[in-house]
Design an enzyme around this catalytic site. Structure first.
Site, PDB file in Angstrom:
ATOM      1  N   TRP A 176      51.709  23.184  55.902  1.00  0.00           N
ATOM      2  CA  TRP A 176      52.126  22.511  54.472  1.00  0.00           C
ATOM      3  C   TRP A 176      52.659  21.107  54.760  1.00  0.00           C
ATOM      4  CZ3 TRP A 176      57.186  20.720  52.733  1.00  0.00           C
ATOM      5  CH2 TRP A 176      57.164  20.822  51.422  1.00  0.00           C
ATOM      6  N   PHE A 181      59.522  27.380  57.366  1.00  0.00           N
ATOM      7  CA  PHE A 181      60.248  26.346  56.582  1.00  0.00           C
ATOM      8  C   PHE A 181      61.355  25.638  57.483  1.00  0.00           C
ATOM      9  CE2 PHE A 181      58.235  29.193  53.529  1.00  0.00           C
ATOM     10  CZ  PHE A 181      57.842  28.343  52.580  1.00  0.00           C
ATOM     11  N   ALA A 210      44.034  40.510  40.477  1.00  0.00           N
ATOM     12  CA  ALA A 210      44.173  41.013  41.891  1.00  0.00           C
ATOM     13  C   ALA A 210      44.723  42.457  41.875  1.00  0.00           C
ATOM     14  CB  ALA A 210      44.969  40.213  42.727  1.00  0.00           C
ATOM     15  N   THR A 258      47.794  28.157  50.553  1.00  0.00           N
ATOM     16  CA  THR A 258      47.880  27.086  51.434  1.00  0.00           C
ATOM     17  C   THR A 258      47.456  27.259  52.779  1.00  0.00           C
ATOM     18  OG1 THR A 258      49.996  26.294  50.098  1.00  0.00           O
ATOM     19  CG2 THR A 258      49.838  25.484  52.256  1.00  0.00           C
ATOM     20  N   PHE A 265      47.342  38.728  46.470  1.00  0.00           N
ATOM     21  CA  PHE A 265      48.410  39.476  46.509  1.00  0.00           C
ATOM     22  C   PHE A 265      48.590  40.077  47.937  1.00  0.00           C
ATOM     23  CE2 PHE A 265      48.413  40.694  41.925  1.00  0.00           C
ATOM     24  CZ  PHE A 265      49.238  39.692  41.299  1.00  0.00           C
ATOM     25  N   LYS A 300      49.702  31.915  50.610  1.00  0.00           N
ATOM     26  CA  LYS A 300      48.556  32.457  51.289  1.00  0.00           C
ATOM     27  C   LYS A 300      47.258  31.341  50.962  1.00  0.00           C
ATOM     28  CE  LYS A 300      47.718  36.283  49.241  1.00  0.00           C
ATOM     29  NZ  LYS A 300      48.738  36.482  48.368  1.00  0.00           N
ATOM     30  N   ARG A 315      39.426  31.622  45.075  1.00  0.00           N
ATOM     31  CA  ARG A 315      39.492  31.914  43.634  1.00  0.00           C
ATOM     32  C   ARG A 315      39.601  30.818  42.831  1.00  0.00           C
ATOM     33  NH1 ARG A 315      43.436  36.751  42.643  1.00  0.00           N
ATOM     34  NH2 ARG A 315      44.494  35.677  44.427  1.00  0.00           N
ATOM     35  N   LYS A 361      52.543  28.714  36.797  1.00  0.00           N
ATOM     36  CA  LYS A 361      52.255  28.013  38.174  1.00  0.00           C
ATOM     37  C   LYS A 361      51.949  26.639  38.318  1.00  0.00           C
ATOM     38  CE  LYS A 361      49.807  30.767  41.090  1.00  0.00           C
ATOM     39  NZ  LYS A 361      48.758  31.411  41.717  1.00  0.00           N
TER      40      LYS A 361
END
Length: 834
Positions: free
Chosen positions: A687, A658, A539, A287, A570, A285, A309, A320
């Site tokens: 990406w 992908f 979230a 990205t 989320f 999300k 955020r 992360k």
């Protein structure tokens, strides 16, 4: 009067602000002209006038041979540049040019600014050519009263019969120079008016991407792009210097005064990016949010802001390693984005813990002092006078005491004023720290010898779970934030009366600590489009969206034809539902479209695919074509599309592709999404390709925003709390109903009695399933949602039911991300973030 000092003409012209350089002589304007930036340059008046005269002949400039005699900074050099960028083949002559007569004779267009009287003769000129004479010289003439007359650098009498077009002296270029000076003045005044009014197209310098295959690590990509200085970006998007406070060279705080300046400006289009129910495989999300913003800016040439955020330091060092997007769709500098930024989270930590300290201190002092002693210390005698503070006068009014002179209170009124009588068992306010620390999940405070045995059990939460963070995200201004901070309920008295931060006398100090944090942080994407990074509420416990203030300022700055792309945390059942029902309710902003992010891999997991284990290669189901598994998992996508459509907003599905996805798989998802209510479904590769990889998504979003908006809230806030909870559970999660447990029912009754019924609902549930059970993937059916507890964030302005056990303090794993994070002591470069 002649100066005795040497005058540096270059210094003088460069002392003029480029925005006021109506003569076009500043080096900034000269540089832009030299490199052909004709859409963003103030042209020198004489060359601009000459060009206008040439165009008025009707002769095309394209491909013609042009000769400019003279290389002055005022006329010759800029004239040559101007003709070059109008597609003439230009020769620039000067005093050292050999065979100048032959060069001049080749000219289809001749501009003379050499400062030599009647230098160019008629037999030098190509028959039928356009001749522009910029010279101004005086020669003796006995027929004139002054004894002299003006002539140019061209011998007009011999040239007029050869040239196709020629300007006289005087009366030719001179009046045009004056006209162009007036034109420049008018145009620059209009630009300044548009800038101050926030209208018009930004003069944004986009930064090209040097794409590599395979895509390097996020940090390598981020560090390969040199960000613009943030003061330059601020000017490009029409922010005024007084509205921007720099924090170093690459980030800045933006003043809320922008909203006043642009109050008459129409808002841009408002887009929220959300996703299917998350899986450990990740949907991308953040990205997609950045990739879409880059595409709208670099591919569609729109004014665009991304609003995201601020990440918590806890997950950054814990699990992360960063949250700035990924690949060629990131916020930069990503190190500063992920680490401290401008200190907003630290400000929240300080404010939250100041309130926590006051809660325990107040209970301690009330337990160890008589009423008279408390009153004497709370309203001290200072130089013979006792006065209530402003915040104490507010408390007196709330408890029904109209007196304002301390000495006039009766003993009963003194007791009522000084005794909050907080019930320790009802205190819900916790201390916070922005670090994952599992051993702070349950602590005992007050064990020091001076605390006289006044111990109690409590805990630490992670800072982003603080109600103050939720307030920062939902506030609409400083006054509103101050009021919300004062309304925060920390617990109840033994008589059941809610106790607020205002009652504790601390809310004004909290607002002081938050005075800078309320201003959004300006950063940029890899392609140089602007980003607001502001607020980062949980979230699931809170509403999981960036700030209303950032969105509002962004919508004004982009203008009516621009876009603000904001992200909801989320899946759509959590972040998007709260975006609509909570954030949009308080902001009064109307969203234009939803972007719903999905991946083939994640949909396969929702279809019953095998468990994924970190560090272990993906099972073959996720890297090989499996249409049956994928189609089963699309049930989750269908439900999330339906959820967005319930609010009357068009949905564009972004299929974050992908290399393992097959053409048949992405085609299946596209067809399924369009068949099940999506406005469109687009394959994205942002990406790997940045904005170019989201160009089709940007075009689809642009079309979606042109549809009529029928936005509506899911429920009326005046409905009973239980009914609002049930509406969300049935409509958004697909539940059969809710089961309110006794403790939750007691809490609902208390909040209703205390006057808190008419607040929106912020459901606290797992993000891993549409249901309350994280193991149920896809679109679960036949379940009832248990409501085990209900809490209230009165300052933030919502009631939050707990559907399961919610951890508000994450813990560190055996091998946290910080094992890989370090700094090069020689270059000061950070390594290990992702």
């Amino acid at each position: 009067m002649e100066s005795v000092n040497t005058i540096d003409a270059h210094l003088v012209t460069n002392s003029i602000l480029p925005s006021k350089d109506v003569d076009g002589l500043h080096q900034s304007n000269a540089g832009k002209l030299a490199r052909g930036d004709l859409d963003d340059v103030m042209l020198p008046c004489t060359p601009r006038g000459c060009l206008e005269l040439i165009k008025r002949t009707g002769e095309s400039i394209h491909g013609k041979t042009a000769v400019v005699l003279g290389r002055s900074k005022i006329v010759g050099s800029p004239m040559a540049d101007l003709l070059t960028w109008n597609h003439a083949t230009v020769t620039r002559c000067h005093s050292k040019t050999q065979n100048i007569q032959d060069v001049v004779k080749s000219a289809d267009i001749l501009v003379v600014a050499i400062g030599k009287t009647q230098f160019v003769k008629g037999d030098w000129i190509k028959p039928g050519s356009v001749v522009i004479d910029c010279g101004i010289n005086s020669i003796p003439d006995a027929t004139k009263k002054s004894g002299k007359r003006l002539v140019g650098d061209v011998d007009f009498d011999s040239a007029k019969d050869v040239a196709g077009w020629i300007t006289p002296v005087p009366g030719g270029v001179g009046p045009m120079t004056v006209a162009m000076l007036l034109q420049n003045t008018f145009e620059q005044a209009r630009r300044e008016m548009e800038r101050l009014g926030g209208t018009g197209k930004w003069s944004l310098e986009l930064m090209p991407l040097a794409l590599k295959t395979p895509v390097p690590s996020d940090l390598e990509v981020a560090q390969s792009q040199v960000p613009k200085n943030i003061d330059l970006l601020a000017r490009e998007i029409h922010l005024l210097p007084e509205e921007v406070d720099l924090y170093g060279k690459k980030k800045a705080k933006v003043s809320l005064s922008v909203l006043d300046r642009l109050k008459h400006q129409k808002n841009g289009k408002y887009i929220v990016v959300t996703g299917i129910t998350p899986t450990p495989l990740g949907e991308g999300k953040s990205t997609t949010t950045i990739g879409l913003a880059q595409a709208l800016g670099s591919q569609l040439k729109k004014n665009v802001f991304a609003c995201v955020r601020q990440p918590s330091q806890g997950p950054t060092f814990g699990i992360k390693g960063g949250a700035a997007g990924g690949g060629y769709s990131q916020v930069i500098p990503m190190e500063e984005f992920n680490l401290h930024l401008t200190g907003d989270i630290h400000a929240i930590t300080a404010a939250n813990n100041l309130l926590a300290a006051q809660i325990d201190a107040r209970m301690f002092h009330e337990a160890t002092q008589k009423d008279e002693d408390l009153y004497r210390r709370l309203v001290p005698d200072i130089k013979g006078k006792r006065n209530f503070s402003k915040i104490q006068l507010g408390r007196l009014q709330r408890i029904g005491i109209t007196k304002t002179v301390p000495s006039e209170l009766t003993p009963e009124e003194v007791t009522k004023f000084v005794r909050l009588d907080i019930d320790p068992d009802t205190v819900t306010w916790q201390r916070v720290v922005d670090t994952n620390d599992r051993f702070l999940r349950k602590i005992t405070v007050g064990q020091g010898p001076l605390e006289k045995g006044k111990t109690r059990q409590c805990q630490f939460d992670i800072t982003v779970a603080s109600e103050i963070m939720a307030i920062l995200a939902l506030t609409t201004g400083l006054r509103d934030m101050r009021e919300r901070l004062g309304k925060m309920v920390i617990g109840s008295s033994r008589a059941g009366v809610p106790i607020t931060a205002d009652d504790l006398g601390v809310s004004g100090a909290l607002a002081v600590l938050m005075k800078d944090a309320i201003r959004p942080n300006l950063m940029q994407t890899l392609e140089g489009t602007p980003v607001f990074v502001h607020a980062g509420p949980f979230a699931n416990i809170a509403h999981g969206n960036s700030s209303i203030i950032a969105d509002k300022i962004g919508l004004k700055l982009v203008g009516e034809d621009g876009f603000v792309v904001t992200e909801a945390g989320f899946g759509a059942d959590i972040g998007m539902e709260k975006f609509f029902n909570i954030k949009c309710r308080y902001s009064e902003l109307i969203p234009n479209a939803v972007v719903l992010v999905a991946t083939v891999r994640a949909l396969k997991m929702h279809g019953g695919g095998p468990t994924v284990t970190a560090g272990v290669p993906l099972p073959k189901e996720y890297v090989e074509e499996n249409l049956e598994l994928l189609e089963k998992g699309c049930s989750n996508l269908r439900k999330q599309i339906e959820n967005a459509n319930k609010f009357g907003v068009p949905v564009v599905v972004a299929i974050n592709s992908f290399v393992t996805d097959t053409p048949a798989e992405v085609a299946l998802v596209q067809k399924f999404a369009r068949t099940n209510g999506a406005f469109d479904a687009v394959i994205c590769s942002h990406w790997a390709k940045g904005g170019a990889g989201a160009a089709d998504l940007a075009a689809a979003v642009d079309k979606a925003t042109q549809q009529p908006t029928n936005f509506k809230f899911l429920y009326d806030v005046k409905l009973p709390i239980e009914e609002k909870i049930a509406t969300i559970a049935k409509e958004i999660y697909g539940a059969d109903g809710i089961d309110v447990l006794p403790e939750a029912q007691e809490q609902i009754s208390r909040y209703t009695k205390q006057g808190f019924n008419d607040l929106p609902i912020c459901m606290a549930k797992t993000h891993l399933s549409l249901s309350h059970d994280p193991t149920k993937k896809g679109e679960p059916k036949g379940f009832t949602v248990p409501i085990r507890e209900v809490r209230a964030s009165i300052g933030a302005g919502f009631i939050f039911p707990l559907l399961g056990t919610m951890t508000t303090m994450p813990g560190l794993s055996t091998r946290p991300c910080f094992y890989d994070i370090d700094i090069d002591p020689d270059t000061e470069e950070i390594v290990g973030l992702s």
